[in-house]
Write a protein that holds these residues in place. Sequence first.
Motif, PDB file in Angstrom:
ATOM      1  N   PRO A 185     -34.757 -21.271  46.030  1.00 18.61           N
ATOM      2  CA  PRO A 185     -34.775 -22.496  45.218  1.00 18.61           C
ATOM      3  C   PRO A 185     -36.136 -23.170  45.282  1.00 18.61           C
ATOM      4  O   PRO A 185     -36.755 -23.243  46.343  1.00 18.61           O
ATOM      5  N   ARG A 186     -36.602 -23.641  44.147  1.00 16.08           N
ATOM      6  CA  ARG A 186     -37.903 -24.292  44.074  1.00 16.08           C
ATOM      7  C   ARG A 186     -37.756 -25.785  44.311  1.00 16.08           C
ATOM      8  O   ARG A 186     -36.836 -26.415  43.794  1.00 16.08           O
ATOM      9  N   GLU A 187     -38.639 -26.352  45.097  1.00 12.45           N
ATOM     10  CA  GLU A 187     -38.574 -27.771  45.409  1.00 12.45           C
ATOM     11  C   GLU A 187     -38.871 -28.618  44.163  1.00 12.45           C
ATOM     12  O   GLU A 187     -39.789 -28.326  43.398  1.00 12.45           O
ATOM     13  N   VAL A 188     -38.064 -29.657  43.970  1.00 13.47           N
ATOM     14  CA  VAL A 188     -38.244 -30.553  42.832  1.00 13.47           C
ATOM     15  C   VAL A 188     -39.248 -31.632  43.198  1.00 13.47           C
ATOM     16  O   VAL A 188     -39.014 -32.417  44.121  1.00 13.47           O
ATOM     17  N   THR A 189     -40.353 -31.667  42.492  1.00 14.31           N
ATOM     18  CA  THR A 189     -41.334 -32.745  42.626  1.00 14.31           C
ATOM     19  C   THR A 189     -41.678 -33.247  41.225  1.00 14.31           C
ATOM     20  O   THR A 189     -41.502 -32.539  40.230  1.00 14.31           O
ATOM     21  N   VAL A 190     -42.164 -34.458  41.149  1.00 11.44           N
ATOM     22  CA  VAL A 190     -42.581 -35.005  39.860  1.00 11.44           C
ATOM     23  C   VAL A 190     -43.687 -34.154  39.258  1.00 11.44           C
ATOM     24  O   VAL A 190     -43.708 -33.882  38.053  1.00 11.44           O
ATOM     25  N   GLU A 191     -44.618 -33.690  40.109  1.00 10.94           N
ATOM     26  CA  GLU A 191     -45.724 -32.868  39.624  1.00 10.94           C
ATOM     27  C   GLU A 191     -45.221 -31.597  38.968  1.00 10.94           C
ATOM     28  O   GLU A 191     -45.637 -31.225  37.862  1.00 10.94           O
ATOM     29  N   VAL A 244     -31.592 -37.352  40.768  1.00  8.13           N
ATOM     30  CA  VAL A 244     -32.113 -36.141  41.394  1.00  8.13           C
ATOM     31  C   VAL A 244     -33.011 -36.522  42.560  1.00  8.13           C
ATOM     32  O   VAL A 244     -34.027 -37.192  42.366  1.00  8.13           O
ATOM     33  N   PRO A 245     -32.650 -36.118  43.798  1.00  7.65           N
ATOM     34  CA  PRO A 245     -33.535 -36.406  44.934  1.00  7.65           C
ATOM     35  C   PRO A 245     -34.818 -35.585  44.834  1.00  7.65           C
ATOM     36  O   PRO A 245     -34.769 -34.402  44.504  1.00  7.65           O
ATOM     37  N   VAL A 246     -35.945 -36.206  45.069  1.00  5.23           N
ATOM     38  CA  VAL A 246     -37.226 -35.501  45.040  1.00  5.23           C
ATOM     39  C   VAL A 246     -37.984 -35.786  46.327  1.00  5.23           C
ATOM     40  O   VAL A 246     -37.855 -36.857  46.914  1.00  5.23           O
ATOM     41  N   ARG A 247     -38.765 -34.789  46.735  1.00  2.37           N
ATOM     42  CA  ARG A 247     -39.554 -34.971  47.952  1.00  2.37           C
ATOM     43  C   ARG A 247     -40.657 -35.981  47.749  1.00  2.37           C
ATOM     44  O   ARG A 247     -40.969 -36.786  48.614  1.00  2.37           O
ATOM     45  N   GLY A 279     -42.799 -38.329  44.429  1.00  5.36           N
ATOM     46  CA  GLY A 279     -42.759 -38.675  43.020  1.00  5.36           C
ATOM     47  C   GLY A 279     -42.977 -40.157  42.835  1.00  5.36           C
ATOM     48  O   GLY A 279     -42.945 -40.924  43.773  1.00  5.36           O
ATOM     49  N   VAL A 280     -43.192 -40.544  41.617  1.00 11.19           N
ATOM     50  CA  VAL A 280     -43.416 -41.952  41.329  1.00 11.19           C
ATOM     51  C   VAL A 280     -42.229 -42.776  41.785  1.00 11.19           C
ATOM     52  O   VAL A 280     -42.356 -43.919  42.144  1.00 11.19           O
ATOM     53  N   ALA A 281     -41.047 -42.182  41.810  1.00  8.40           N
ATOM     54  CA  ALA A 281     -39.877 -42.857  42.380  1.00  8.40           C
ATOM     55  C   ALA A 281     -39.101 -41.848  43.208  1.00  8.40           C
ATOM     56  O   ALA A 281     -38.265 -41.133  42.691  1.00  8.40           O
ATOM     57  N   ALA A 282     -39.413 -41.735  44.492  1.00  5.55           N
ATOM     58  CA  ALA A 282     -38.646 -40.873  45.363  1.00  5.55           C
ATOM     59  C   ALA A 282     -37.285 -41.518  45.585  1.00  5.55           C
ATOM     60  O   ALA A 282     -37.185 -42.716  45.769  1.00  5.55           O
ATOM     61  N   LEU A 283     -36.220 -40.704  45.563  1.00  5.04           N
ATOM     62  CA  LEU A 283     -34.875 -41.255  45.598  1.00  5.04           C
ATOM     63  C   LEU A 283     -34.171 -40.921  46.891  1.00  5.04           C
ATOM     64  O   LEU A 283     -34.348 -39.852  47.456  1.00  5.04           O
ATOM     65  N   ALA A 324     -28.333 -42.056  47.286  1.00  2.00           N
ATOM     66  CA  ALA A 324     -27.581 -42.898  46.364  1.00  2.00           C
ATOM     67  C   ALA A 324     -28.299 -43.057  45.028  1.00  2.00           C
ATOM     68  O   ALA A 324     -27.805 -43.727  44.133  1.00  2.00           O
ATOM     69  N   GLY A 325     -29.490 -42.444  44.900  1.00  2.00           N
ATOM     70  CA  GLY A 325     -30.222 -42.554  43.651  1.00  2.00           C
ATOM     71  C   GLY A 325     -30.985 -43.847  43.521  1.00  2.00           C
ATOM     72  O   GLY A 325     -31.338 -44.248  42.421  1.00  2.00           O
ATOM     73  N   VAL A 326     -31.261 -44.528  44.610  1.00  2.00           N
ATOM     74  CA  VAL A 326     -31.971 -45.796  44.579  1.00  2.00           C
ATOM     75  C   VAL A 326     -33.435 -45.552  44.899  1.00  2.00           C
ATOM     76  O   VAL A 326     -33.753 -44.755  45.775  1.00  2.00           O
ATOM     77  N   THR A 327     -34.324 -46.223  44.154  1.00  2.00           N
ATOM     78  CA  THR A 327     -35.746 -46.064  44.422  1.00  2.00           C
ATOM     79  C   THR A 327     -36.051 -46.366  45.880  1.00  2.00           C
ATOM     80  O   THR A 327     -35.711 -47.411  46.394  1.00  2.00           O
ATOM     81  N   ALA A 328     -36.711 -45.389  46.542  1.00  2.21           N
ATOM     82  CA  ALA A 328     -36.895 -45.514  47.979  1.00  2.21           C
ATOM     83  C   ALA A 328     -38.335 -45.568  48.410  1.00  2.21           C
ATOM     84  O   ALA A 328     -38.602 -45.821  49.579  1.00  2.21           O
ATOM     85  N   SER A 329     -39.279 -45.305  47.512  1.00  3.47           N
ATOM     86  CA  SER A 329     -40.671 -45.297  47.950  1.00  3.47           C
ATOM     87  C   SER A 329     -41.601 -45.612  46.808  1.00  3.47           C
ATOM     88  O   SER A 329     -41.206 -45.655  45.646  1.00  3.47           O
ATOM     89  N   GLU A 330     -42.862 -45.795  47.140  1.00  2.00           N
ATOM     90  CA  GLU A 330     -43.897 -46.058  46.165  1.00  2.00           C
ATOM     91  C   GLU A 330     -44.315 -44.748  45.489  1.00  2.00           C
ATOM     92  O   GLU A 330     -43.869 -43.671  45.873  1.00  2.00           O
TER      93      GLU A 330
END
Length: 382
Positions: free
Chosen positions: A231-237, A268-271, A273-277, A280-286
Amino acid sequence: MTSGRLTLLVTRVLAPNPGPMTLEGTNTYVIRHPDSRGGVVVDPGPDDDDHMRAVSGHGDVHLILLTHFHPDHTEAAGRLSALTGAPVRAIDPDFCIAADALQPDEEIIAAGTRIRIVGTPGHTADSVSFHLEEDRRLEQGPLGASEGSMLTGDTILGRGTTVIAQPDGSIGEYFTSLERLAQFGSALVLPGHGPMLDDLSAVAVQHHAVRTEMLRAVEGVVSRFSESSPPREVTVEAVSDAVYSTLPRHLRFAAEMSVSAQLAHLGVPVRSGVAALDSAGVTASEPHALSNTARVGAHATPVSATSSLGAWLDHPEGGPLVRNLFGQAGVDEAVVAPLAKLPLQTLVTLSQGRLTQELVDDLVRRANSLGDGSDGRPQSAV
């Protein structure tokens, strides 16, 4: 057309700030009944002498309204208010001058017109539109039954679809706003950028469909990533590379903001990204670190071109770099305080060439390499 009456009640004054994110420039609008000596200015635009003279040439300014906080719409608001004595009103009280914040569904009586406030968050959290029920086309008869008009800011553009400006924007709110706008029927569309459009309901439905297709494309890429072996990691890039592979480099930051908003909407959880989740799908980081940034030390969260200016100023390594840049340009930090929510990348467009893409890329590299004990200088390619 740089300036001229578009409808019975609305005149457009095109601002001199064309660009990839502003199309021909920001549409500053003057709302007034033909019998009124003064008007209501919507989105004064950039602080430009010629533009201010053009706006002021359409009569006394009774009130200034803002569709949202982005500086290509608001930069001149303070100056125009000081020159005319007109109060400034916006959804965000931080941008109001000598007046209360706007309230959704409020009705304003000014310059011989009735202006209804329509909350339309999505592009930004503070986005608002202005409905003129009594407005009509110039070629129609006297005031009476008409389709009306809607000033939509950046929620609906005259061409293309708007950017969902993470971390402030929201796909879910954007969809709700389009559904709300569709209820106004065949009203004329007066966008923040680009030409006037016919039939608000049809345009809103079309924009909803386009954004839904974009969302499906992102969802499809995420599915392919998860089904690949391994499986390929999901990133915004990575998702941006797949969905916007042919997009010009200077618009890449806008694509990444949109992809981030779409991933957030999909939960979708991402490692990174502009909005890492979180789960619960809540914005967790910058905002995320771009793939070309150097390794970051454990003590600091990465910053990137799409990190907000506020995040840069708070960053232990990035803050001094940005403040030094302001100092060299002779810009007081207080002057750029209203831009704190904007991605650093956006300043490339707004600076009209004074802040280059190469300089932003260098700031990103230096800020993220200083924290790992290196000196931030370019390293030889291996």
